[in-house]
Write an enzyme that holds these catalytic residues in place. Structure first.
Site, PDB file in Angstrom:
ATOM      1  N   CYS A  29       0.843  -1.192   0.000  1.00 16.44           N
ATOM      2  CA  CYS A  29       0.000   0.000   0.000  1.00 16.44           C
ATOM      3  C   CYS A  29       0.881   1.245   0.000  1.00 16.44           C
ATOM      4  O   CYS A  29       1.908   1.282   0.703  1.00 16.44           O
ATOM      5  CB  CYS A  29      -0.899  -0.007   1.238  1.00 16.44           C
ATOM      6  SG  CYS A  29      -2.021   1.395   1.353  1.00 16.44           S
ATOM      7  N   HIS A  88      -9.097  -3.305  -3.202  1.00 23.97           N
ATOM      8  CA  HIS A  88      -8.129  -2.644  -2.313  1.00 23.97           C
ATOM      9  C   HIS A  88      -8.482  -1.163  -2.155  1.00 23.97           C
ATOM     10  O   HIS A  88      -8.478  -0.626  -1.048  1.00 23.97           O
ATOM     11  CB  HIS A  88      -6.708  -2.798  -2.882  1.00 23.97           C
ATOM     12  CG  HIS A  88      -5.647  -2.124  -2.064  1.00 23.97           C
ATOM     13  ND1 HIS A  88      -4.698  -2.823  -1.351  1.00 23.97           N
ATOM     14  CD2 HIS A  88      -5.379  -0.807  -1.853  1.00 23.97           C
ATOM     15  CE1 HIS A  88      -3.897  -1.959  -0.730  1.00 23.97           C
ATOM     16  NE2 HIS A  88      -4.298  -0.737  -1.018  1.00 23.97           N
ATOM     17  N   GLU A  89      -8.813  -0.521  -3.300  1.00 23.65           N
ATOM     18  CA  GLU A  89      -9.135   0.923  -3.238  1.00 23.65           C
ATOM     19  C   GLU A  89     -10.485   1.162  -2.565  1.00 23.65           C
ATOM     20  O   GLU A  89     -10.612   2.118  -1.785  1.00 23.65           O
ATOM     21  CB  GLU A  89      -9.141   1.536  -4.645  1.00 23.65           C
ATOM     22  CG  GLU A  89      -7.849   1.375  -5.434  1.00 23.65           C
ATOM     23  CD  GLU A  89      -6.605   1.768  -4.663  1.00 23.65           C
ATOM     24  OE1 GLU A  89      -5.536   1.195  -4.950  1.00 23.65           O
ATOM     25  OE2 GLU A  89      -6.685   2.618  -3.746  1.00 23.65           O
ATOM     26  N   HIS A 107     -10.173   1.345   1.039  1.00 20.00           N
ATOM     27  CA  HIS A 107      -9.668   2.639   1.544  1.00 20.00           C
ATOM     28  C   HIS A 107     -10.819   3.605   1.803  1.00 20.00           C
ATOM     29  O   HIS A 107     -10.739   4.429   2.720  1.00 20.00           O
ATOM     30  CB  HIS A 107      -8.690   3.277   0.555  1.00 20.00           C
ATOM     31  CG  HIS A 107      -7.271   2.785   0.675  1.00 20.00           C
ATOM     32  ND1 HIS A 107      -6.563   2.794   1.855  1.00 20.00           N
ATOM     33  CD2 HIS A 107      -6.425   2.283  -0.244  1.00 20.00           C
ATOM     34  CE1 HIS A 107      -5.347   2.303   1.654  1.00 20.00           C
ATOM     35  NE2 HIS A 107      -5.241   1.986   0.398  1.00 20.00           N
TER      36      HIS A 107
END
Ligand code: K2U
Ligand code: NI
Length: 183
Positions: free
Chosen positions: A110, A153-154, A157
């Site tokens: 990351c 993954h994004e 966030h």
């Protein structure tokens, strides 16, 4: 242009907040944020620009990683067939996903984490996603492989989730149930 000094690191509260939906119609400011995020990811993959500005190569980045808790992220990634997925998305979401899981063979990293965190990160093998481009047009995509992993993954966030939150603490290298490795 965004550089590494704009990227917040672990411990910054923005990485642990649930980001806010972007109001419609999109403001000039929110459109600029989306475009800057995509520009960063593209720049980070350009050897000359990345070296000139000391950018860490990435295939995605989310607004909370520059301290902005809005539901915006960008990704610029090629799948195993060489198809390029290059998008800045506002208010992205997963609308359906496979039962089957996957994980990146070597684990994940990351841009906001300046350390290695070993372990497998379970992700859906296939996702159907939607979001809005900066011009307001709706985007719907079926993603798998690295683009699918990157999208998840994004999206994490935007919900204050870091990749290592998903690693099995007791058996970090135990392949998730019902999963197929992505190499
Ligand atoms: O969000 C970010 O911090 C960028 C991440 C995105 C990402 C991590 C793991 C798996 C998929 C996406 C990375 O820094 S991008 C670096 C990278 C490059 C190629 C393959 C995997 C990760
Ligand atoms: Ni990240």
């Amino acid at each position: 242009m965004l550089t590494m000094k704009d990227i917040v690191r672990e411990g910054h509260p923005a990485l642990r907040e649930k980001a806010a939906e972007v109001p419609v119609p999109f403001s000039e400011e929110d459109i600029k944020i989306a475009n800057q995020l995509l520009e960063f990811v593209k720049n980070s993959q350009d050897p000359e620009i990345a070296s000139k500005y000391n950018l860490r190569p990435g295939i995605g980045i989310a607004a909370p990683q520059i301290g902005i808790t809005k539901r915006i992220f960008a990704f610029h990634v090629t799948d195993e067939n060489g198809k390029l997925y290059s998008y800045a998305l506002l208010n992205p979401k997963i609308i359906s996903h496979s039962v089957q899981m996957t994980y990146l063979d070597g684990g994940e990293g990351c841009l906001s984490v300046d350390r290695e965190v070993p372990g497998l990160v379970p992700r859906y093998a296939k996702v159907t996603v939607k979001g809005f481009s900066p011009d307001g047009s709706e985007v719907e995509l079926k993603l798998k492989g690295l683009p699918g992993i990157c999208f998840q993954h994004e999206l994490d966030h935007l919900d204050g989730i870091m990749f290592y939150d998903r690693i099995n603490e007791k058996q970090p290298f135990e392949p998730p149930a019902n999963s197929v490795v992505f190499r």
